[in-house]
Design a protein around this motif. Structure first.
Motif, PDB file in Angstrom:
ATOM      1  N   PRO A   1      55.403  45.200  37.356  1.00 40.69           N
ATOM      2  CA  PRO A   1      54.093  45.085  38.288  1.00 40.69           C
ATOM      3  C   PRO A   1      53.181  44.528  37.635  1.00 40.69           C
ATOM      4  O   PRO A   1      52.365  43.948  38.320  1.00 40.69           O
ATOM      5  N   GLU A   2      52.676  44.747  36.335  1.00 40.59           N
ATOM      6  CA  GLU A   2      51.551  44.010  35.583  1.00 40.59           C
ATOM      7  C   GLU A   2      51.512  42.763  35.667  1.00 40.59           C
ATOM      8  O   GLU A   2      50.545  41.854  36.095  1.00 40.59           O
ATOM      9  N   PRO A   3      52.616  41.995  35.404  1.00 39.89           N
ATOM     10  CA  PRO A   3      52.491  40.346  35.627  1.00 39.89           C
ATOM     11  C   PRO A   3      52.137  39.981  36.978  1.00 39.89           C
ATOM     12  O   PRO A   3      51.565  38.992  37.051  1.00 39.89           O
ATOM     13  N   HIS A   4      52.810  40.578  37.962  1.00 40.48           N
ATOM     14  CA  HIS A   4      52.645  40.257  39.422  1.00 40.48           C
ATOM     15  C   HIS A   4      50.967  40.525  39.589  1.00 40.48           C
ATOM     16  O   HIS A   4      50.512  39.517  40.240  1.00 40.48           O
ATOM     17  N   LEU A   5      50.499  41.622  38.983  1.00 40.53           N
ATOM     18  CA  LEU A   5      48.909  41.922  39.196  1.00 40.53           C
ATOM     19  C   LEU A   5      48.226  40.896  38.552  1.00 40.53           C
ATOM     20  O   LEU A   5      47.028  40.400  39.174  1.00 40.53           O
ATOM     21  N   ARG A   6      48.655  40.496  37.427  1.00 38.31           N
ATOM     22  CA  ARG A   6      48.092  39.252  36.818  1.00 38.31           C
ATOM     23  C   ARG A   6      47.917  38.063  37.880  1.00 38.31           C
ATOM     24  O   ARG A   6      46.766  37.426  37.950  1.00 38.31           O
ATOM     25  N   LEU A   7      48.915  37.765  38.282  1.00 41.03           N
ATOM     26  CA  LEU A   7      49.245  36.425  39.394  1.00 41.03           C
ATOM     27  C   LEU A   7      48.074  36.789  40.567  1.00 41.03           C
ATOM     28  O   LEU A   7      47.511  35.767  41.148  1.00 41.03           O
ATOM     29  N   ILE A   8      48.078  37.889  40.929  1.00 39.92           N
ATOM     30  CA  ILE A   8      47.348  38.197  42.247  1.00 39.92           C
ATOM     31  C   ILE A   8      45.780  38.206  41.862  1.00 39.92           C
ATOM     32  O   ILE A   8      44.958  37.606  42.767  1.00 39.92           O
ATOM     33  N   GLY A   9      45.496  38.654  40.809  1.00 38.34           N
ATOM     34  CA  GLY A   9      44.173  38.622  40.177  1.00 38.34           C
ATOM     35  C   GLY A   9      43.734  36.964  39.961  1.00 38.34           C
ATOM     36  O   GLY A   9      42.591  36.688  40.477  1.00 38.34           O
ATOM     37  N   ASP A  10      44.615  36.237  39.528  1.00 37.60           N
ATOM     38  CA  ASP A  10      44.307  34.810  39.444  1.00 37.60           C
ATOM     39  C   ASP A  10      43.797  34.178  40.927  1.00 37.60           C
ATOM     40  O   ASP A  10      43.223  33.333  41.277  1.00 37.60           O
ATOM     41  N   LEU A  11      45.174  34.598  41.901  1.00 34.79           N
ATOM     42  CA  LEU A  11      44.926  33.992  43.119  1.00 34.79           C
ATOM     43  C   LEU A  11      43.479  34.563  43.772  1.00 34.79           C
ATOM     44  O   LEU A  11      43.139  33.590  44.585  1.00 34.79           O
ATOM     45  N   MET A  12      43.168  35.608  43.689  1.00 31.22           N
ATOM     46  CA  MET A  12      41.913  36.196  44.374  1.00 31.22           C
ATOM     47  C   MET A  12      41.015  35.256  43.490  1.00 31.22           C
ATOM     48  O   MET A  12      39.790  34.935  44.591  1.00 31.22           O
ATOM     49  N   GLU A  13      40.684  34.962  42.446  1.00 30.38           N
ATOM     50  CA  GLU A  13      39.705  34.431  41.875  1.00 30.38           C
ATOM     51  C   GLU A  13      39.506  33.130  42.367  1.00 30.38           C
ATOM     52  O   GLU A  13      38.649  32.485  42.700  1.00 30.38           O
ATOM     53  N   TYR A  14      40.994  32.443  42.119  1.00 33.40           N
ATOM     54  CA  TYR A  14      40.985  31.038  42.762  1.00 33.40           C
ATOM     55  C   TYR A  14      40.414  30.676  44.083  1.00 33.40           C
ATOM     56  O   TYR A  14      39.844  29.818  44.448  1.00 33.40           O
ATOM     57  N   THR A  15      41.066  31.645  44.911  1.00 34.26           N
ATOM     58  CA  THR A  15      40.811  31.334  46.558  1.00 34.26           C
ATOM     59  C   THR A  15      39.250  31.649  46.718  1.00 34.26           C
ATOM     60  O   THR A  15      38.393  30.949  47.651  1.00 34.26           O
ATOM     61  N   SER A  16      38.710  32.778  46.190  1.00 35.81           N
ATOM     62  CA  SER A  16      37.311  33.147  46.477  1.00 35.81           C
ATOM     63  C   SER A  16      36.226  32.101  45.807  1.00 35.81           C
ATOM     64  O   SER A  16      35.332  31.812  46.695  1.00 35.81           O
ATOM     65  N   SER A  17      36.633  31.367  44.892  1.00 29.75           N
ATOM     66  CA  SER A  17      35.611  30.240  44.588  1.00 29.75           C
ATOM     67  C   SER A  17      35.939  28.981  45.023  1.00 29.75           C
ATOM     68  O   SER A  17      35.201  28.276  45.047  1.00 29.75           O
ATOM     69  N   THR A  18      37.333  28.500  45.610  1.00 32.39           N
ATOM     70  CA  THR A  18      37.700  27.312  45.778  1.00 32.39           C
ATOM     71  C   THR A  18      37.973  27.064  47.396  1.00 32.39           C
ATOM     72  O   THR A  18      37.828  26.280  47.970  1.00 32.39           O
ATOM     73  N   ILE A  19      38.529  28.084  48.165  1.00 34.83           N
ATOM     74  CA  ILE A  19      38.931  28.048  49.411  1.00 34.83           C
ATOM     75  C   ILE A  19      38.489  29.361  50.158  1.00 34.83           C
ATOM     76  O   ILE A  19      39.193  30.405  50.227  1.00 34.83           O
ATOM     77  N   PRO A  20      37.302  29.507  50.452  1.00 33.59           N
ATOM     78  CA  PRO A  20      36.731  30.917  50.857  1.00 33.59           C
ATOM     79  C   PRO A  20      37.068  31.368  51.966  1.00 33.59           C
ATOM     80  O   PRO A  20      37.121  32.375  52.289  1.00 33.59           O
TER      81      PRO A  20
END
Length: 586
Positions: free
Chosen positions: A220-239
Motif C-alpha cells: 500500500p505505501e508505494p501506491h500511496l506515494r504514487l497517488i500523492g504525486d499524481l494529486m500534486e501534479y494534476t493540482s498544479s498542472t491539469i486543474p
C-alpha cells in the motif's frame, strides 16, 4: 471524531427564507444562461416547478429540513445545483473496451455518434495488472475483458480521430493507473493538445483494490506515494482533471450491503483527503478533483437514499473534520454504473428491465454521469447491438420520462428520508469502527493525541486491510444474501422463481485468438524499432527518482515518451518496491 458529527447543525439556517434563498440562486442561474432551453412540462402539457418542498409557513416547523435542505445548498442532500438536471443533464458515459485499441476505437466512435457524452475505458486483465501482452502469465487474457494497452502507441490508436481536447475520458484502472495516465498525456501531446486543458477522470483508488477487487501491484505505501504525486501534479498542472475516482462499485459487486458500500467508499475518500493534506496541499484546491463511483443495485429506494446520504455525509465531514471552506470542496460528484452482479445468464432479456430500474434510481439520486450495463454482460463483453440498447435505455429516461424536470423529486418522502437517515447512521458507525482500528496500538505525542503518518482514517483503513477486516465484512454480507436466496426469502426472476421461459441462447461477442497474436506481434515490432538504450536510461532515471522525495510523474512521462511499455515500467518499480501478497485468512 465525536459521535455528534451527524447531528451538527449546518451553517445555512433553514428558516422560511430557505425557499427564497434557493429561488434567488435558481434565478441567477437562469440569468446566466445555465438553465437549458427545453420543454419542462409533463406529457400532458402541465407545467412543473423546478423543485418542490414545504410551503414557507411550514418550512420552519419541519425539523427534517435541517437535513434535507434545498438543491444547491449545504448539506446537498437534494443535489449540488439549484437547477438540478434543468441546468445540465447527467453525462451518458458508456464503459467500453475489448480486443485491441483499433477495435475499441471503432466502438467509441459508435458511442459518440449515437449520443454518448463521454468515454470510459475498460482495460483487459494484463493491463489492469501492469503486465505486457507478451508476458508468459497472460495467454488467453489479452483483449478479453477490455482493451489491451502496452505502450503510448496503443493509446494513440485508442483515441485516433477522437480529439482529446473535446471529450472527457474516464479510465477505470487503479494498480498501474499512473503509468497509464502518462500514456494518455503523451497521446494528447501527439495530437497537439495542450495537456493543461484536459478534462477527465482516473480511478487510481488503490484502497478498494485491497478491500475488494484485488488488482494491486505493490504494498500500500508505494501506491500511496504514487497517488500523492499524481494529486500534486494534476493540482498544479491539469486543474480540471480528476486524479481519483473513489470507487464503491467493486465493493458492492463483491457482496457488500448498500451501507457498507457507502461507508467503505467515503472512508477511502477521507483517506485520500488526509493523503493530500499530509503532502501540504490545500484541501480547497485538491478536494474538488476527487470524484466517486457507485453501484446502482435493484432495491430502488435504498439506492436513492444511499446517493442522497453520500452527498450529505461528505459535505459535513469535509467542512467539520477536514476544514474545507470552498463550496466545491464540499461537493460529492459521482458516476454510477448499474449493477453487473444483478444481471443473470438465465432469461437474459430480463436484464434490460433490471438495468432500466437501476438507471432510474441513479438519476433520481442525482448522479452526475451514468453507465448502463448491456443485457449480455453476464456472459461476455457486449455486442454492438446490446451496447446500443444499453445506450438507448439512458436516452429513453433522459428524453421521454420527464425525470429530469424537477430536482430531487422524491425529496421529503417519509420513506426516502427515513432510509437516507438510516443509511447515514449506519455509515457513521462504520467510520467509528475504522478510526478505532487506526488508533489501536499507536503511539501518542506530547499532546496526548495519537500519531499517524498520514491521518487517522488512513491508519484505520491500512489496519483493516492488513487484518482482513474489510474482506471479512463483505464476505459475511454476501453469505447472508446467498442464504436468503437459497431459502427463497429473496427472489431473482428466472433463477429461483418464474424459471419457465421461451428465451433462446444469445449470440455473444467472442474475441478472436488473433487479437492476442496480433497484439504480441505489434509489441515485438515496436520494441525493435524504438531506441532501446533510451528506454533503459529513462526507466533507470525513473527508479532513481523513486528513491527520493521528488514527484515521479515527470520521469515516468519521459519513459512513456520513449515507448517504454507498461510492463517494463511496472516491473522496474516492482524491483524497487517489491510485490504484495494478501495475508491468508481462514
Amino acid at each position: 471524531m465525536s459521535d455528534s458529527v451527524v447531528d451538527q447543525q449546518s451553517d445555512r439556517s433553514t428558516t422560511p427564507s430557505g425557499r427564497a434563498a434557493w429561488q434567488a440562486r435558481y434565478d441567477q442561474a437562469v440569468a446566466a444562461g445555465r438553465v437549458r432551453d427545453a420543454d419542462f412540462t409533463t406529457l400532458s402539457g402541465m407545467q412543473v416547478e423546478p423543485v418542490y418542498g414545504p410551503a414557507p409557513q411550514a418550512e420552519a416547523s419541519d425539523e427534517r429540513m435541517e437535513r434535507i435542505g434545498w438543491p444547491g445548498e449545504f448539506p446537498y442532500t437534494r443535489g449540488l445545483y439549484p437547477t438540478g438536471y434543468r441546468g445540465r443533464s447527467w453525462t451518458i458515459r458508456q464503459f467500453a473496451g475489448f480486443g485491441n485499441a483499433t477495435q475499441t476505437n471503432e466502438r467509441y466512435k459508435m458511442i459518440l455518434a449515437r449520443g454518448g457524452g463521454g468515454l470510459s475505458v475498460a482495460f483487459d486483465m494484463p493491463t489492469l495488472m501492469g503486465l505486457d501482452s507478451d508476458d508468459p502469465r497472460c495467454p488467453g487474457e489479452v483483449g478479453h475483458c477490455g482493451v489491451a494497452i502496452d505502450s503510448a502507441t496503443d493509446m494513440d490508436l485508442l483515441f485516433s480521430d477522437i480529439a482529446l481536447s473535446d471529450v472527457t475520458t474516464s479510465m477505470t484502472i487503479s494498480g498501474p493507473a499512473v503509468p497509464v495516465f502518462c500514456m494518455y498525456l503523451v497521446a494528447a501531446e501527439r495530437q497537439g493538445v495542450d495537456i493543461t486543458t484536459l478534462n477527465g477522470t482516473l480511478q487510481t483508488d488503490i484502497f478498494k483494490e485491497y478491500i475488494a477487487q484485488k488488482e494491486w501491484l505493490f504494498p500500500p505505501e508505494p501506491h500511496l506515494r504514487l497517488i500523492g504525486d499524481l494529486m500534486e501534479y494534476t493540482s498544479s498542472t491539469i486543474p480540471a482533471y480528476k486524479p481519483l475516482s473513489v470507487s464503491g462499485y467493486h465493493i458492492r459487486e463483491a457482496g457488500s450491503t448498500a451501507a457498507q458500500e457507502l461507508a467503505f467508499t467515503l472512508a477511502d475518500g477521507f483517506g485520500y483527503v488526509e493523503l493530500g493534506q499530509s503532502r501540504g496541499l490545500d484541501v480547497n484546491v485538491f478536494a474538488p478533483g476527487l470524484s466517486f463511483f457507485f453501484d446502482s443495485h435493484l432495491d430502488f429506494f435504498e439506492e436513492i437514499a444511499k446517493f442522497r446520504a453520500a452527498r450529505r455525509i461528505w459535505a459535513r465531514w469535509m467542512r467539520d473534520v477536514y476544514g474545507a471552506t470552498d463550496e466545491k470542496a464540499l461537493w460529492l460528484r459521482f458516476h454510477t454504473q448499474t449493477a453487473g452482479v444483478s444481471l443473470t445468464a438465465q432469461q437474459p432479456l430480463n436484464n434490460v428491465v433490471r438495468t432500466a430500474v437501476e438507471a432510474l434510481a441513479a438519476v433520481l439520486g442525482g448522479t452526475n454521469s451514468l453507465h448502463t450495463n448491456a443485457l449480455d454482460e453476464t456472459l461476455a463483453l457486449p455486442t454492438e447491438q446490446s451496447a446500443e440498447v444499453a445506450l438507448r435505455t439512458q436516452q429513453v429516461l433522459m428524453e421521454e420520462t420527464g425525470v429530469g424536470n424537477v430536482a430531487d423529486p422524491l425529496g421529503g418522502s417519509w420513506y426516502v428520508e427515513a432510509l437516507t437517515d438510516q443509511i447515514e447512521a449506519q455509515a457513521e458507525k462504520i467510520f467509528a469502527t475504522i478510526r478505532a482500528m487506526g488508533e489501536s496500538g499507536r503511539a501518542t505525542g506530547e499532546d496526548g493525541e495519537v500519531e499517524h503518518e498520514v491521518g487517522p482514517m488512513t491508519s484505520g483503513i491500512l489496519r483493516g486491510i492488513e487484518d482482513g477486516w474489510f474482506s471479512a465484512e463483505i464476505a459475511e454480507s454476501a453469505f447472508q444474501y446467498q442464504l436468503a436466496l437459497e431459502k427463497g426469502e429473496k427472489k431473482i426472476v428466472g433463477v429461483n422463481c418464474h424459471t419457465e421461459s421461451v428465451s433462446h441462447e444469445l449470440e455473444i461477442l467472442r474475441v478472436s485468438h488473433e487479437v492476442e497474436r496480433d497484439q504480441v506481434s505489434a509489441l515485438g515490432t515496436r520494441r525493435e524499432q524504438r531506441d532501446d538504450a533510451g528506454v533503459r536510461g529513462a526507466l533507470q532515471a525513473m527508479v532513481e527518482v523513486s528513491r527520493t522525495a521528488d514527484n515521479m510523474i515527470p520521469a515516468m512521462l519521459e519513459a512513456v515518451r520513449a515507448e517504454a511499455t507498461l510492463g517494463e515500467i511496472c516491473d522496474a518499480l516492482r524491483g524497487e518496491w517489491g510485490g504484495y501478497r494478501e495475508p491468508a485468512r481462514f
